[in-house]
Design an enzyme around this catalytic site. Structure first.
Site, short mmCIF file in Angstrom:
data_model
loop_
_atom_site.label_atom_id
_atom_site.label_comp_id
_atom_site.label_asym_id
_atom_site.label_seq_id
_atom_site.Cartn_x
_atom_site.Cartn_y
_atom_site.Cartn_z
N ASN A 10 34.41 47.08 48.43
CA ASN A 10 35.07 45.95 49.09
C ASN A 10 36.58 46.15 48.97
OD1 ASN A 10 36.01 43.51 50.02
ND2 ASN A 10 35.21 42.29 48.31
N LYS A 12 38.88 44.51 50.39
CA LYS A 12 39.66 43.27 50.56
C LYS A 12 40.82 43.53 51.55
CE LYS A 12 38.04 41.88 46.07
NZ LYS A 12 38.21 41.07 44.90
N HIS A 95 31.87 35.45 49.80
CA HIS A 95 32.65 35.96 48.66
C HIS A 95 33.44 34.79 48.05
CE1 HIS A 95 35.62 38.10 46.31
NE2 HIS A 95 34.82 39.15 46.38
N GLU A 97 36.34 34.54 47.05
CA GLU A 97 37.70 34.38 47.60
C GLU A 97 37.67 33.61 48.91
OE1 GLU A 97 38.79 38.51 47.28
OE2 GLU A 97 38.91 38.28 45.11
N SER A 211 34.99 43.47 38.34
CA SER A 211 35.60 44.41 37.39
C SER A 211 34.72 45.61 37.04
CB SER A 211 36.03 43.67 36.11
OG SER A 211 37.04 42.73 36.41
P1 PGA Z 1 36.87 43.66 41.48
O1 PGA Z 1 36.39 42.85 42.77
O2 PGA Z 1 35.96 44.86 41.34
O3 PGA Z 1 38.29 44.04 41.79
O4 PGA Z 1 36.76 42.74 40.32
C1 PGA Z 1 35.02 42.71 43.08
C2 PGA Z 1 34.85 41.82 44.28
O5 PGA Z 1 35.58 40.82 44.40
O6 PGA Z 1 34.00 42.09 45.16
#
Ligand code: PGA
Length: 250
Positions: A10, A12, A95, A97, A211
């Site tokens: 992802n 983003k 998601h 976000e 993470s």
């Molecule tokens: P991250 O994001 O691996 O940077 O924590 C994961 C995600 O939001 O899909």
């Protein structure tokens, strides 16, 4: 135990023109895990860099969101049908976000999942609790409500990915324990069977995201019932993402 084999990148709101081809070419050279299914979810404008010559590639294409309507006056939105016409096979929905920054609630997420399935895309449904919800013992309630609401009309779905992404672990370097993730996998499976979606018979994947890195993937792979990872920041570095894919899977 189901093999860990689905890895979703992802990106983003990251990446620039030319990055998709570079990333896929680089990744294909680095991958040694022959069982891996890989999905790259770049920002919308970069989807067109994935040309049909990639059809035989190990790397499939996904989008980061879609609208639930087929077309219309929805400024800034993109329909699932249009994504499918750009070779997308997957789309991330719900998601955290988007839930928080775009006020996406269960009803919208449910409609988006239906639109994605109708367009022939595999929805990647994200669910997860906040830190406060975990601290106040609401994990079961939050996860089962999110899964049930999103998939209420999907009892006949053939292929769906559910990504457990605790809000407190996204981009923070913190991850739940193997036991905590396994507990959520069980809650997800119970919620699916409540809806009549049989996890054994269909192509249903449960992933973990939040993470994930090449440092913790070996530990996270110990989770029983997990079939892969949704990776944010570590997927921006092709070597790190390849290390995650190639890491000895549990
Ligand atoms: P991250 O994001 O691996 O940077 O924590 C994961 C995600 O939001 O899909």
């Amino acid at each position: 135990m189901k093999k860990t084999n689905l890895f979703i990148a992802n990106w983003k709101m990251n990446g620039s023109r030319g990055d998709v081809a570079k990333f896929i070419d680089g990744l294909e050279k680095l991958i040694t895990n022959s069982q891996a299914e890989i999905v790259l979810c770049p920002p919308f404008p970069l989807l067109s860099e994935y040309s049909s010559r990639r059809k035989k590639s190990k790397v499939k294409l996904g989008a980061q969101d879609c609208h639930y309507a087929k077309n219309g006056a929805y400024t800034g939105d993109v329909s699932a049908d249009l994504l499918a016409s750009f070779e997308s096979s997957y789309v991330i929905i719900g998601h955290s976000e988007r839930r928080t920054m775009h006020n996406e609630h269960s009803e919208i997420i449910n409609k988006k999942v239906s639109a994605a399935s109708a367009a022939g895309l595999t929805p990647i449904l994200c669910v997860g609790e906040t830190y406060n919800q975990r601290e106040s013992n609401q994990v079961r309630e939050v996860i089962s409500n999110q899964v049930r609401a999103a998939l209420a009309s999907e009892s006949k779905c053939e292929h769906i990915v559910i990504a457990y992404e605790p809000v407190w672990s996204i981009g923070t370097g913190k991850t739940p324990t193997v036991k905590e993730i396994a507990e959520v996998c069980t809650i997800v499976k119970e919620s699916l069977s409540y809806l009549g979606i049989e996890t054994g018979k269909k192509k249903i994947h449960i992933l973990y995201g939040g993470s994930v890195s090449d440092d913790n993937v070996a530990e996270l792979s110990k989770v029983e019932g997990l079939s892969g990872f949704l990776v944010g920041s570590a997927s921006l570095d092709v070597k790190k993402f390849a290390n995650i894919i190639n890491a000895k899977q549990g």
